[in-house]
Design a protein around this motif. Structure first.
Motif, PDB file in Angstrom:
ATOM      1  N   UNK A   1      15.045   3.811  -2.784  1.00 49.54           N
ATOM      2  CA  UNK A   1      14.522   4.915  -1.994  1.00 49.54           C
ATOM      3  C   UNK A   1      13.122   4.579  -1.490  1.00 49.54           C
ATOM      4  N   UNK A   2      12.336   3.987  -2.381  1.00 49.24           N
ATOM      5  CA  UNK A   2      10.988   3.592  -1.986  1.00 49.24           C
ATOM      6  C   UNK A   2      11.049   2.521  -0.908  1.00 49.24           C
ATOM      7  N   UNK A   3      11.962   1.565  -1.078  1.00 51.12           N
ATOM      8  CA  UNK A   3      12.098   0.509  -0.077  1.00 51.12           C
ATOM      9  C   UNK A   3      12.504   1.095   1.262  1.00 51.12           C
ATOM     10  N   UNK A   4      13.387   2.076   1.211  1.00 51.02           N
ATOM     11  CA  UNK A   4      13.818   2.673   2.461  1.00 51.02           C
ATOM     12  C   UNK A   4      12.613   3.269   3.194  1.00 51.02           C
TER      13      UNK A   4
ATOM     14  N   UNK B   1       0.827  -1.202   0.000  1.00 50.04           N
ATOM     15  CA  UNK B   1       0.000   0.000   0.000  1.00 50.04           C
ATOM     16  C   UNK B   1       0.865   1.257   0.000  1.00 50.04           C
ATOM     17  N   UNK B   2       1.862   1.276   0.890  1.00 49.67           N
ATOM     18  CA  UNK B   2       2.704   2.462   0.975  1.00 49.67           C
ATOM     19  C   UNK B   2       3.497   2.649  -0.305  1.00 49.67           C
ATOM     20  N   UNK B   3       3.930   1.516  -0.843  1.00 48.14           N
ATOM     21  CA  UNK B   3       4.748   1.589  -2.045  1.00 48.14           C
ATOM     22  C   UNK B   3       3.934   2.130  -3.213  1.00 48.14           C
ATOM     23  N   UNK B   4       2.710   1.635  -3.307  1.00 47.31           N
ATOM     24  CA  UNK B   4       1.868   2.059  -4.430  1.00 47.31           C
ATOM     25  C   UNK B   4       1.544   3.544  -4.373  1.00 47.31           C
ATOM     26  N   UNK B   5       1.499   4.055  -3.155  1.00 48.24           N
ATOM     27  CA  UNK B   5       1.102   5.446  -3.015  1.00 48.24           C
ATOM     28  C   UNK B   5       2.142   6.407  -3.591  1.00 48.24           C
ATOM     29  N   UNK B   6       3.380   5.931  -3.684  1.00 46.32           N
ATOM     30  CA  UNK B   6       4.439   6.843  -4.113  1.00 46.32           C
ATOM     31  C   UNK B   6       4.710   6.675  -5.603  1.00 46.32           C
ATOM     32  N   UNK B   7       4.533   7.743  -6.310  1.00 45.83           N
ATOM     33  CA  UNK B   7       4.747   7.690  -7.749  1.00 45.83           C
ATOM     34  C   UNK B   7       6.175   7.289  -8.083  1.00 45.83           C
ATOM     35  N   UNK B   8       7.114   7.887  -7.352  1.00 42.46           N
ATOM     36  CA  UNK B   8       8.511   7.631  -7.715  1.00 42.46           C
ATOM     37  C   UNK B   8       8.894   6.184  -7.435  1.00 42.46           C
ATOM     38  N   UNK B   9       8.371   5.611  -6.361  1.00 44.28           N
ATOM     39  CA  UNK B   9       8.695   4.218  -6.095  1.00 44.28           C
ATOM     40  C   UNK B   9       8.161   3.329  -7.205  1.00 44.28           C
TER      41      UNK B   9
END
Ligand SMILES: Nc1ncnc2c1ncn2[C@@H]1O[C@H](COP(=O)(O)OP(=O)(O)OP(=O)(O)O)[C@@H](O)[C@H]1O
Ligand SMILES: Nc1ncnc2c1ncn2[C@@H]1O[C@H](COP(=O)(O)OP(=O)(O)OP(=O)(O)O)[C@@H](O)[C@H]1O
Ligand SMILES: [Mg+2]
Ligand SMILES: [Mg+2]
Lengths: 335, 504, 548, 303
Positions: free
Chosen positions: D290-293, D29-37
């Protein structure tokens, strides 16, 4: 304080000797024969031998190492076999160009990176944050050599706004040597036109060099800012009615600057390493270029010398960062 | 070019730096170009085909037995500090070159001892060789005369002034050194009253020349197009084609003497098998070699370059013929191929790399794989100096330093083993004998015949794939006048002396 | 006269990944000028969220579902940020729980306080006064909160001060704006017992002197009783009961409040039931299980100075008894416990377990020995590896010390969960999904997995809520009789010690100052230190205040 | 309350792993929310797909193994040659696509070697302390005091150019970063109570390292490895650019640019496409890291 300084100097010396040993061993494991190169293509075996013995290359590797370390302790970095000059002298000649480039790039990185990092922390997850995130990560991901060439083509070849390469135009005589940094020396000498042209020359390479550094400064500053802004003392400051601007620009920034400073120290060393690429692209006569051309002709004393020099600057930079840390953080200030 | 108050300064853009200027220590092309500008030799190569012209020596004679050479010097030559160029200076310079035993020393040291040089009078100097040596004169243009007084004044620990001469000069040439910024630029200022005068006339004479280091071809091109430099070397073949179309730019394109060959290790490994060597030579796509240079090259028709005396077109030198190649392969120890051969070239040499790709492609039909390996020059030479470590195939460019055919033929002499150009470890006693005979003979007709036989025999033994002679090319602004080509110079090297700028 | 603060039917949700959490459910609370209101409730009941909402610094993704908060007649439920500047810190200010983390470590104390003053002056539109004037005012404030030598303190940094001093500084900051309401969120929880009392006294005196209106939060009902006249009890996001403190303490209405009060151990009541059970166990197993002879631990600090944490200490624990160790913070209790377990090396001295000298043991014999003695740590939150499931955590000792099969271990883990009264299901959970009390039970299950003979418990309840503490203590006693265990029980809470220990030693600066039967020590302390300890314990002991 | 029958019923997989499932769903969920990730993930997946299937989908697979076609050299991008051709007439599109495999190999080997060496040393240094730590950390600091690229340059220059040497050199300079990361992490984890707790039940050092310390170091390691994949590819390309990296005809982006730069600016496509490939790949891995972090590093988590 004195023992502190003394200890620092001692570790510095230790590290330098370590680096010297490391690079010396690494560069000498290969079978290359630089004497052969400088002797010329037709040289006979005895001519090559002449040169080998002149540079002590006929000795066994451990012997060479002992000689080298002995010289090093006396401040002698050996002699380049290609240029026949003492490496120290040459490194000293090329170092200012590199340092100037690195300083300007670092300046750009800090001046742009820190405020941007702050902004994207304050507007976390907003559009600005997303844009700076991609921008900053692009900075790290861009191959410096490629980016350099592209900028060169755009701004120098195509638009002709800026010079293609070098530090100064051909006929411009460098100002009198004081620091070796053209920007500074030309101001000291009062030659503003020289200052101006050298600024034009340094712009492109400095941008290329600063980009990744800017990016990581931005990232660290942002991350730290976010964390600091969530910390209890910031909550408390807010609860006590201190204005948001003051909180961000003064309180939080100072706290976030600590890791940012550490990153700046790290990046300083990294930049010194990357000059190898940038100087090649922009024909910048610094130690990076010197190292590459020496490496390509298997002339290893300069390679070791440059590595040492970079290590030296790096350690000095990090010591300065340590001092700045102590200056900012009272907890580290005890005797 | 740059306009200064003293006049125009011509700018040369080159890729290779000049670490050491000392004429008795180094002589690669960039170094030699600057040496030729600030020093004079007894004689000088000029013209195409190259001829030896009197220079500091106005005339000379040889003894009957070919062992004694006497040179008479011009009387008006002066070093840059005003000292006259006399016989002692010549003697000292040759002694220095021989004693230092570096750089050019190899050319004469086997035939000339320092004691063999003597001053007859102020302007006459005599060389007594250990034996007759016909090519002697052809090496003299490489030996420059330094001012003994200046050198001795700067001597440290008996180093013959080596340290000082690294970035200073003590010459009598048409230029003297100006700014010396290592790795950036080197400036030579014209000598106003050069003893030999200026061919372009005093009025047209440039105020000086700047040799600017520009490492990237793209930057070189840009600088040339913007008129920041007047002449550049070292562009890619495609660049020359491209830039020739630009306005105000002219290409100098001349047939050179640098031969390119893919040397086989004839003593060890698969390539010790002559049939395999022949198979490879017949499989090679020679047309592609020329295409790599966009036509600015010509195929070798003999080991000896066309411009050299004694050259013959060897009949039956291999050209691409797959049927023949397969025939030879069938006779070899590897009738079905299935082997991988290394191809070593100097790291960073673009054309050599591309030729490697051509070779790789050419040998695919023979089911032979090629592993392209760039090596640093010193490593490559080190490996190539021993039979055991010499790779199966090495690409080598060779520029003869004299116009005498011996300079090339001797590469195939067994004495040359260990040298980079003898990486094939060619061993044919008959050829060796012929070379020895030719080099000590002073009768040209006899020599010419010997060299013809040598060429034919070498081609038959196929110690290498005979490649091509690449053209020497420079791109210059069209206002730059006086360019004089001579094939015996190194690739890239330009005679700066006669250049001048024609302002419109 | 309208109420100064009026919270009406206030409902607040916090959005999380799993959907909204109803943190506050219909809170009604009014505070009049001059009131001192206490809010008490267990951890996580929503106290902090409530008072932060009053200051407009609630959690980021909170959403007011219903209701309103009005302050001095003005609705501040959804006040825009710029209007807050006139209220926050000036008319309503706050004191926080942990004085260390709420002060910026990089700025001097004086700077931080005078910045607050400047901010207030700016908000009031009176123009910022000079630096010197602010300094004088700051020093006045420091003086007011009873700090010595204000002018020197002005230029000191937070890390140079003790916890109590820092808390006073925070109070000074909160008072800088002459607030109408002072909110104190657990102002004493992070402080030492003795300092706690001082800070509470300070707040009390300030209330009187400045006629402050105070809302004080605590899960320590004793602290509330010291300060607040009125009191509200929060439970799971609701105010379940409110009224005069006196009334609530004496006649608790709600079931939770009753439970809470019942759980408070009383230092002055001699426990009969427990003592009886202990005596019953004693004669059956005579002899000494654990002995320490002349134990000493010296720490060497970075500057090279030696610090003796435990000094020539001898003790012996009889089989089957509960052996208490009590002393103020830093007296060396944990160090002693760790040495007994051989988790740290004693500098000198011997430890004899069941007749065997274990001080020289290492490697395999030491590992074997550890089957017989186990440790329960002070803080259950960090004693469990967050990456292991509860099942793994309980099974770990079995996997290390025995070669039971996977299946057997599973079964045993389930049995252990049963023993500590947790559902079997829990073995698939992770520590962060458990409450503090549950975690401590898991730690105990882990400790008893190998059927040890001795358990060393280092303040096993001090990180837990009082109601939970009572449960855990009860459970520990049950367990002991079930498994024939011997306990070494460490605590700084005298009431707890008295409640469960048979024999006790009192430690001060690494040495034993008094030892003997627990009852004897409490009834007739011989040493002044022990007396002082009991006295200050009595003072803060919640029960003591009930009689006010 | 569960009835006894219910309680003894064996739990379904979903129930047993409810916590993990929730955790993963939260990550997703958090990952999907971020465009850059997501951009990073897309780029990395694309890169991996190309590395896996590149040779099957390109129009001229032989271009990667050195086939030449001098008559078609230096052609601009067209419908036959999407990215144009190089100086030997090879299809740049094919070479760039197939180059993904080379880059993947480079990245995996460098990061893998560095991580294995670095994590091992780091954990040992952090846990053992004393002179072992002193020695390991001194050496690490020594390496860290020299910028990696400069040192790698020296090593390859000594070993001779070539992709194996280049990868080796980079691995040699890469591990110290892991040592420092893991050592610092280990030092702090070592102080956690659960380590003491494990010791108190008699766990041996290897057990503690493997079961307690390593899993708790994993998040930053994963983040760093993801970032390093990109940076390693970039560094290898840099060495290739200097002329010390991969050698022809092996399709490596950096060495392609190294050759291509001499064909600037008239034959711009030659360097543009390999450069863009490097850029996008490195960008992808960095954005992913960065997204994983953001999701793995609890410090920056706020829910
Ligand atoms: N930012 C947040 N996001 C999600 N839930 C939160 C957040 N802040 C608090 N909560 C939840 O709100 C509830 C109340 O928390 P609060 O901090 O008010 O409790 P408390 O009564 O102050 O407890 P303690 O005595 O431990 O301080 C808790 O269940 C907590 O998990
Ligand atoms: N590793 C260490 N190095 C140096 N000093 C230490 C160390 N561990 C503990 N100390 C010191 O030893 C003293 C005793 O500490 P210990 O933890 O045993 O106290 P305690 O009685 O358990 O206190 P508390 O009630 O706060 O847990 C303290 O002053 C502490 O600062
Ligand atoms: Mg709270
Ligand atoms: Mg303790």
């Amino acid at each position: 304080m004195l023992t502190f300084a003394f200890r620092k100097i001692l570790t510095l010396l230790g590290t330098m000797i370590g680096i010297a040993a490391l690079t010396f061993v690494i560069t000498n494991i290969a079978p290359g024969d630089p004497a052969r190169l400088v002797a010329g293509p037709n040289a006979t075996e005895d001519m090559v031998a002449t040169i080998r013995s002149e540079y002590g290359l006929d000795k066994s590797l451990p012997e060479q190492f002992i000689v080298y370390m002995g010289d090093l302790v006396r401040g002698d970095l050996g002699t380049s076999i290609v240029t026949t000059r003492p490496v120290l002298e040459e490194v000293m000649r090329y170092a200012p160009a590199t340092l100037e480039l690195v300083f300007v790039a670092m300046f750009l990185g800090i001046v742009i990176g820190v405020p941007l990092g702050m902004l994207s922390a304050v507007y976390k997850d907003g559009p600005l944050d997303q844009v700076t995130r991609i921008f900053s990560i692009s900075g790290v991901a861009l191959p410096a050599f490629w980016f350099g060439i592209i900028l060169q083509l755009m701004f120098a070849v195509d638009l002709e706004w800026l010079p293609v390469s070098g530090r100064l135009p051909l006929v411009t005589r460098p100002p009198e040597f004081v620091t070796g940094l053209l920007l500074v020396d030309s101001l000291i000498a009062g030659k503003f036109s020289t200052f101006w042209v050298s600024l034009q020359h340094i712009i492109l390479p400095a941008i290329v060099l600063s980009f990744p550094c800017l990016a990581s400064i931005l990232r660290v500053n942002r991350a730290e800012m976010i964390e600091v802004l969530q910390s209890d003392y910031i909550v408390a400051a807010r609860a006590h009615g201190i204005s948001s601007f003051r909180i961000v620009a003064l309180y939080a920034l100072k706290n976030a600057m600590l890791p940012t400073l550490a990153m700046i120290g790290l990046r300083f060393g990294w930049m010194l390493g990357s000059t190898v690429l940038v100087e090649t692209v922009f024909d910048w006569p610094g130690i990076g270029l010197y190292a590459v051309s020496s490496a390509l002709s298997s002339d290893f004393k300069p390679v070791v010398g440059v590595t040492l020099m970079i290590g030296f600057f790096f350690i000095v930079a990090n010591t300065l960062v340590d001092l700045a840390y102590a200056w900012i953080d009272p907890r580290l200030r005890k005797a | 070019f740059e306009r200064t108050d003293k006049g125009n300064v011509i700018v040369f853009g080159g890729r290779q730096a000049i670490p050491v200027l000392d004429p008795h220590i180094r002589y690669d092309w960039s170094t030699r170009m600057m040496q030729q500008a600030v020093y004079d030799g007894l004689v000088k190569y000029e013209g195409d085909p190259a001829e030896i012209k009197p220079w500091l020596a106005e005339k000379w004679e040889t003894s009957e037995d070919g062992k004694t050479w006497t040179f008479h010097l011009v009387k008006n030559a002066k070093f840059h500090n005003g000292d006259p160029v006399n016989a002692e200076a010549v003697r000292y310079s040759f002694e220095r070159g021989l004693k230092l035993n570096k750089g050019v020393a190899w050319m004469l040291k086997d035939f000339l001892a320092p004691e063999g040089i003597s001053v007859v009078d102020d302007y006459t100097v005599k060389f007594e060789l250990k034996g007759p040596y016909t090519p002697f004169l052809s090496f003299l243009p490489w030996w420059y005369i330094v001012n003994p007084a200046q050198v001795k004044a700067h001597e440290v620990d008996g180093d013959y002034g080596q340290k000082w001469l690294t970035d200073n000069e003590a010459g009598s040439g048409p230029f003297k050194l100006g700014r010396w910024e290592p790795n950036v630029l080197y400036e030579a200022e014209a000598v106003t009253d050069y003893w030999k005068g200026w061919p372009q006339g005093e009025a047209n004479r440039p105020a000086g020349v700047i040799f600017k280091i520009i490492r990237e071809p793209a930057a070189q091109k840009a600088a040339l197009q913007r008129g920041e430099v007047d002449i550049v070397e070292g562009l890619t073949p495609d660049d020359y084609v491209q830039i020739a179309r630009a306005k105000g730019i002219a290409i100098e394109d001349h047939k050179g003497m640098t031969t390119f060959g893919i040397k086989f290790n004839t003593q060890q490994g698969p390539t010790a098998d002559i049939n395999l060597r022949k198979a490879i030579a017949y499989a090679m796509d020679y047309d592609a070699l020329i295409q790599v240079y966009n036509g600015a090259a010509s195929l070798e028709t003999s080991p000896i370059p066309d411009a050299m005396r004694g050259h013959i077109d060897v009949p039956g030198i291999p050209r691409k013929d797959l049927a023949k190649a397969k025939e030879y392969l069938a006779k070899s120890g590897y009738p079905n191929g299935g082997i991988t051969l290394p191809y070593v070239h100097v790291a960073g040499l673009e054309e050599a790399r591309r030729i490697g790709l051509v070779l790789l492609d050419s040998l695919k039909p023979l089911n032979i794989n090629v592993e392209i390996k760039p090596e640093q020059w010193p490593n490559m030479v080190a490996n190539g100096s021993k039979v055991e470590t010499s790779p199966s195939m090495t690409s080598v460019y060779t520029t003869p330093v004299s116009t005498d055919p011996d300079a090339v033929a001797y590469q195939y002499h067994k004495n040359s083993w260990g040298q980079y150009f003898a990486m094939m470890f060619y061993d044919n006693p008959k050829v060796t004998e012929m070379i020895d005979k030719a080099r000590s003979s002073s009768n040209w007709d006899e020599r010419a015949k010997l060299y013809a036989d040598i060429q034919t025999q070498i081609v038959a033994d196929q110690p290498e794939v005979f490649g091509m002679l690449q053209n020497r090319r420079w791109a210059r602004r069209d206002y730059l006048q006086g360019f004089q080509f001579s094939p015996v110079r190194f690739t890239g090297e330009v005679d700066l002396y006669p250049l001048w700028v024609k302002s419109e | 006269m309208t109420a100064l603060l009026d919270i009406k039917n206030y409902r607040l949700d916090i959005g999380t990944f799993d959907g909204p959490v109803h943190v506050l459910k219909g809170i009604n609370l009014t505070v009049n000028r001059g009131d001192t209101v206490g809010i008490v409730g267990e951890s996580g009941s929503g106290k902090t969220v409530l008072v932060r909402s009053v200051l407009g610094i609630g959690p980021r993704n909170a959403k007011v579902v219903e209701g309103s908060i009005s302050f001095d007649g003005q609705d501040i439920t959804n006040l825009p940020e710029k209007d807050w500047t006139k209220i926050r810190g000036i008319r309503i200010s706050m004191i926080f729980q942990d004085p260390m983390t709420y002060l910026n470590p990089l700025f001097t104390v004086g700077r931080q306080i005078s910045d607050v003053i400047a901010a207030h002056e700016k908000a009031a539109g009176t123009g910022v006064s000079s630096k010197a004037a602010r300094r004088t005012r700051t020093e006045d404030l420091l003086d007011q909160v009873g700090l010595p030598n204000p002018s020197m303190l002005f230029s000191q940094y937070p890390h140079q001060l003790s916890g109590g001093m820092r808390q006073r500084i925070l109070i000074a900051m909160a008072l800088a704006g002459k607030p109408d309401i002072l909110i104190a969120d657990e102002p004493t929880t992070a402080l030492d017992v003795t300092v706690q009392a001082q800070v509470l006294d300070l707040i009390n005196s300030l209330v009187e002197k400045l006629n402050l209106t105070v809302i004080m939060i605590s899960h320590d009902i004793g602290a509330i009783a010291t300060v607040a006249k009125r009191c509200a009890v929060m439970y799971k996001g609701e105010i379940v009961e409110q009224g005069m403190t006196q009334d609530i303490l004496n006649r608790p209405q709600h079931e939770y409040t009753q439970r809470l009060l019942a759980a408070v151990p009383d230092i002055d009541i001699a426990p009969e039931k427990v003592a009886a059970e202990a005596t019953a166990a004693k004669p059956s197993k005579p002899g000494h299980l654990l002995e320490a002879i002349d134990l000493k631990k010296v720490y060497r600090s970075q500057s090279g100075a030696d610090f003796t944490a435990v000094n020539s200490l001898s003790l012996s624990v009889k089989t089957g008894e509960i052996f208490g160790v009590v002393g103020e913070s830093g007296s060396g209790k944990s160090t002693l416990a760790r040495m007994l377990m051989r988790l740290i090396e004693p500098t000198s001295g011997d430890i004899i377990f069941d007749g065997q000298n274990i001080s020289g043991l290492s490697g395999e014999p030491l590992r074997k020995m550890r089957r017989h003695m186990q440790f329960v740590f002070q803080n259950p939150h960090s004693a469990l590896n967050g990456r292991h499931t509860i099942g793994d955590a309980i099974g770990e000792p079995l996997r290390i010390q025995t070669n039971m099969s996977r299946r057997d271990i599973e079964a045993r883990a389930e049995a252990l969960l049963d023993i500590v009264q947790l559902p079997k299901m829990f073995k698939y959970r992770y520590p962060h999904e458990l409450s503090g009390g549950q975690k401590q039970r898991v730690c105990i299950a882990r400790a008893i997995a190998l059927n040890p003979r001795l358990l060393i418990l280092d303040e096993p309840t001090s990180a837990l809520d009082i109601s939970v503490q009572a449960q855990v203590l009860d459970f520990l006693q049950e367990l002991r009789s079930e498994l024939n265990l011997t306990y070494v029980f460490i605590s700084h809470n005298l009431a707890v010690i008295r409640q469960i220990c048979d024999r006790t030693i009192v430690m001060k600066r690494g040495e034993i100052v008094e030892q003997g039967d627990t009852e004897q020590i409490f009834m007739a302390p011989r040493e002044d230190y022990t007396k002082a300890l009991i006295e200050s314990g009595r003072k803060t002991s919640q029960a003591a205040n009930l009689q006010v | 309350m569960d009835t006894p029958a219910e309680a003894s019923r064996p739990l379904t997989f979903r129930e047993r792993h409810a916590s993990q499932i929730r955790q993963w769903r939260l990550y997703a969920h958090m990952f999907r929310k971020s465009f850059s990730s997501m951009l990073g993930l897309t780029l990395v997946v694309l890169f991996l797909l190309l590395a896996a299937f590149g040779p099957l989908i390109v129009p001229y697979p032989e271009a990667a193994s050195g086939a030449i076609n001098m008559s078609a050299k230096l052609q601009p991008p067209s419908s036959t040659y999407w990215f144009g051709t190089d100086e030997m007439g090879a299809d740049i599109f094919s070479r760039v696509i197939i180059g993904a495999r080379t880059s993947l190999w480079i990245g995996v080997v460098i990061t893998g070697l560095a991580a294995i060496v670095g994590i091992t040393l780091g954990i040992i240094a952090g846990y053992r302390g004393g002179w072992v730590r002193a020695v390991i950390m001194r050496i690490t600091e020594l390496f860290l005091a020299v910028p990696g690229l400069a040192l790698a340059l020296a090593i390859v220059a000594a070993l001779g150019p070539g992709i194996t040497n280049c990868v080796l050199a980079l691995a040699i300079v890469w591990w110290p970063g892991y040592v420092r990361l893991v050592e610092a992490k280990t030092l702090s984890i070592k102080e956690e109570l659960f380590i003491e707790s494990a010791r108190s039940i008699g766990a041996k050092t290897p057990w503690i390292l493997w079961h307690h310390i390593l899993p708790n170091c994993m998040s930053p390691i994963i983040v760093k490895m993801s970032m390093d994949m990109g940076m390693a590819i970039l560094s290898a390309a840099s060495l290739g650019f200097i002329g010390l990296g991969a050698q022809p005809p092996s399709p490596e982006w950096g060495s392609m640019i190294s050759v291509a730069r001499t064909y600037m600016p008239d034959w711009w496509w030659y360097s543009l496409f390999p450069g863009a490939a490097i850029f996008l790949t490195v960008l992808g891995f960095n954005l992913l890291g960065d997204g994983l972090r953001d999701i793995l590093d609890p410090r920056s988590r706020d829910r």
